[in-house]
Write an enzyme that holds these catalytic residues in place. Sequence first.
Site, PDB file in Angstrom:
ATOM      1  N   ARG A   1      -1.483  -0.087   5.932  1.00 19.54           N
ATOM      2  CA  ARG A   1      -2.368   1.026   6.240  1.00 19.54           C
ATOM      3  C   ARG A   1      -2.571   1.033   7.751  1.00 19.54           C
ATOM      4  O   ARG A   1      -2.490  -0.006   8.410  1.00 19.54           O
ATOM      5  CB  ARG A   1      -3.727   0.862   5.555  1.00 19.54           C
ATOM      6  CG  ARG A   1      -3.675   0.784   4.029  1.00 19.54           C
ATOM      7  CD  ARG A   1      -5.083   0.564   3.465  1.00 19.54           C
ATOM      8  NE  ARG A   1      -5.084   0.546   2.007  1.00 19.54           N
ATOM      9  CZ  ARG A   1      -5.049  -0.557   1.267  1.00 19.54           C
ATOM     10  NH1 ARG A   1      -4.992  -1.744   1.863  1.00 19.54           N
ATOM     11  NH2 ARG A   1      -5.064  -0.498  -0.050  1.00 19.54           N
TER      12      ARG A   1
ATOM     13  N   LYS B   1      -8.691  -3.217   2.385  1.00 18.34           N
ATOM     14  CA  LYS B   1      -9.944  -2.588   1.955  1.00 18.34           C
ATOM     15  C   LYS B   1     -10.870  -3.624   1.328  1.00 18.34           C
ATOM     16  O   LYS B   1     -10.430  -4.496   0.592  1.00 18.34           O
ATOM     17  CB  LYS B   1      -9.651  -1.472   0.937  1.00 18.34           C
ATOM     18  CG  LYS B   1      -9.004  -0.239   1.555  1.00 18.34           C
ATOM     19  CD  LYS B   1      -8.857   0.857   0.522  1.00 18.34           C
ATOM     20  CE  LYS B   1      -8.315   2.133   1.144  1.00 18.34           C
ATOM     21  NZ  LYS B   1      -8.182   3.215   0.153  1.00 18.34           N
TER      22      LYS B   1
ATOM     23  N   ARG C   1       4.075   4.106   5.063  1.00 20.28           N
ATOM     24  CA  ARG C   1       3.663   3.237   3.951  1.00 20.28           C
ATOM     25  C   ARG C   1       4.234   3.753   2.628  1.00 20.28           C
ATOM     26  O   ARG C   1       4.761   2.993   1.814  1.00 20.28           O
ATOM     27  CB  ARG C   1       2.130   3.178   3.908  1.00 20.28           C
ATOM     28  CG  ARG C   1       1.520   2.335   2.794  1.00 20.28           C
ATOM     29  CD  ARG C   1       0.037   2.200   3.088  1.00 20.28           C
ATOM     30  NE  ARG C   1      -0.777   1.892   1.926  1.00 20.28           N
ATOM     31  CZ  ARG C   1      -1.039   0.660   1.492  1.00 20.28           C
ATOM     32  NH1 ARG C   1      -0.506  -0.383   2.104  1.00 20.28           N
ATOM     33  NH2 ARG C   1      -1.811   0.463   0.450  1.00 20.28           N
TER      34      ARG C   1
ATOM     35  N   HIS D   1      -2.914  -2.959  -3.661  1.00 20.70           N
ATOM     36  CA  HIS D   1      -3.598  -2.092  -4.623  1.00 20.70           C
ATOM     37  C   HIS D   1      -4.233  -2.920  -5.730  1.00 20.70           C
ATOM     38  O   HIS D   1      -3.596  -3.819  -6.267  1.00 20.70           O
ATOM     39  CB  HIS D   1      -2.619  -1.107  -5.266  1.00 20.70           C
ATOM     40  CG  HIS D   1      -2.140  -0.044  -4.341  1.00 20.70           C
ATOM     41  ND1 HIS D   1      -0.942   0.604  -4.503  1.00 20.70           N
ATOM     42  CD2 HIS D   1      -2.689   0.478  -3.213  1.00 20.70           C
ATOM     43  CE1 HIS D   1      -0.787   1.485  -3.531  1.00 20.70           C
ATOM     44  NE2 HIS D   1      -1.827   1.417  -2.745  1.00 20.70           N
TER      45      HIS D   1
ATOM     46  N   TYR E   1       2.356   6.284  -5.287  1.00 20.85           N
ATOM     47  CA  TYR E   1       3.116   6.116  -4.050  1.00 20.85           C
ATOM     48  C   TYR E   1       4.625   6.151  -4.285  1.00 20.85           C
ATOM     49  O   TYR E   1       5.386   6.466  -3.393  1.00 20.85           O
ATOM     50  CB  TYR E   1       2.774   4.763  -3.405  1.00 20.85           C
ATOM     51  CG  TYR E   1       1.461   4.758  -2.681  1.00 20.85           C
ATOM     52  CD1 TYR E   1       1.400   4.647  -1.303  1.00 20.85           C
ATOM     53  CD2 TYR E   1       0.265   4.851  -3.373  1.00 20.85           C
ATOM     54  CE1 TYR E   1       0.185   4.628  -0.634  1.00 20.85           C
ATOM     55  CE2 TYR E   1      -0.950   4.836  -2.730  1.00 20.85           C
ATOM     56  CZ  TYR E   1      -0.979   4.727  -1.356  1.00 20.85           C
ATOM     57  OH  TYR E   1      -2.182   4.713  -0.714  1.00 20.85           O
TER      58      TYR E   1
END
Length: 298
Positions: free
Chosen positions: A148, A172, A247, A270, A279
């Site tokens: 990211r 994240k 990505r 993820h 994706y």
Amino acid sequence: MNWDSYIKSYQSYLKIERGLSKNTIENYSFDIERLRLFLVISEIEVSPIKISEETVQQFIYGVSKEVNPRSQARIISGLKSFFSYLIFEDYRTDNPLELIETPKTGRKLPDTLSVEEIDNLIAAIDLTTNEGERNRAMLETLYGCGLRVSELVTLKISDLFFEEGFIKITGKGNKQRFVPISDLTQKFIQIYRDTIRTHLTIQKGFEDTLFLNRRGKQLTRAMIFTIIKNLALEINLYKTISPHTLRHSFATHLLENGADLRSIQLMLGHESITTTEIYVHLDRKFLAQVVNTFHPRK
């Protein structure tokens, strides 16, 4: 308590209890501020614990005329989360968005670039400048490791484990993962470190940050967007691309070359494999090829 107090309390909950990033918290807060602005414009004086379902419905109805279904769905989701928090803290007993349906948006397939397009994008970088060597290393890292943009700009020198062939990524919610890094990407990072970064006057607090601007500070996410968009213009690539496009392309190219979804999920960071599936959109021709190659009764 007024709106500000409830919002600050909610932001603390998102940061401490749920471990969400600053950007995610800002997005959640923006949805609440949008509702509050509606109340001000409509001259409705009501607190978050007293606002009714009817008032919220009026707001959502107005929003539906201004934004697309995807943005509308995000706003509804953000507000549901806020009011669920208020219930959790015993400020309310009901969620005023409980009966409001989220518009169906379908899954938006992300744009991807071909290997040739990525090669052309990187080849367009002007390597006669100091920034050029840095930009090549950054794009190779974005695409080669599937990062990211926020993970790229915060990447530390102390996160590089080249001897082991990995880099440590903080994603994240401050979740950490180790991602493989190729010899080629390592080479370009090393060139940047040895020939460019070592000559910069690095500002205090950024000594360990890998990619720096000319003032010796961490690059902004917006700067990475600008670099990539300018390169796209340079090669006449008329696609809507961003750092995230690299990505997406990383994941799709891996799958097309035989990698399994679980491995890609771990590299992308993820939590759910269903997110990874978005994706790695594939055409039917490739899926047929997979069956013909790997099914025992081909």
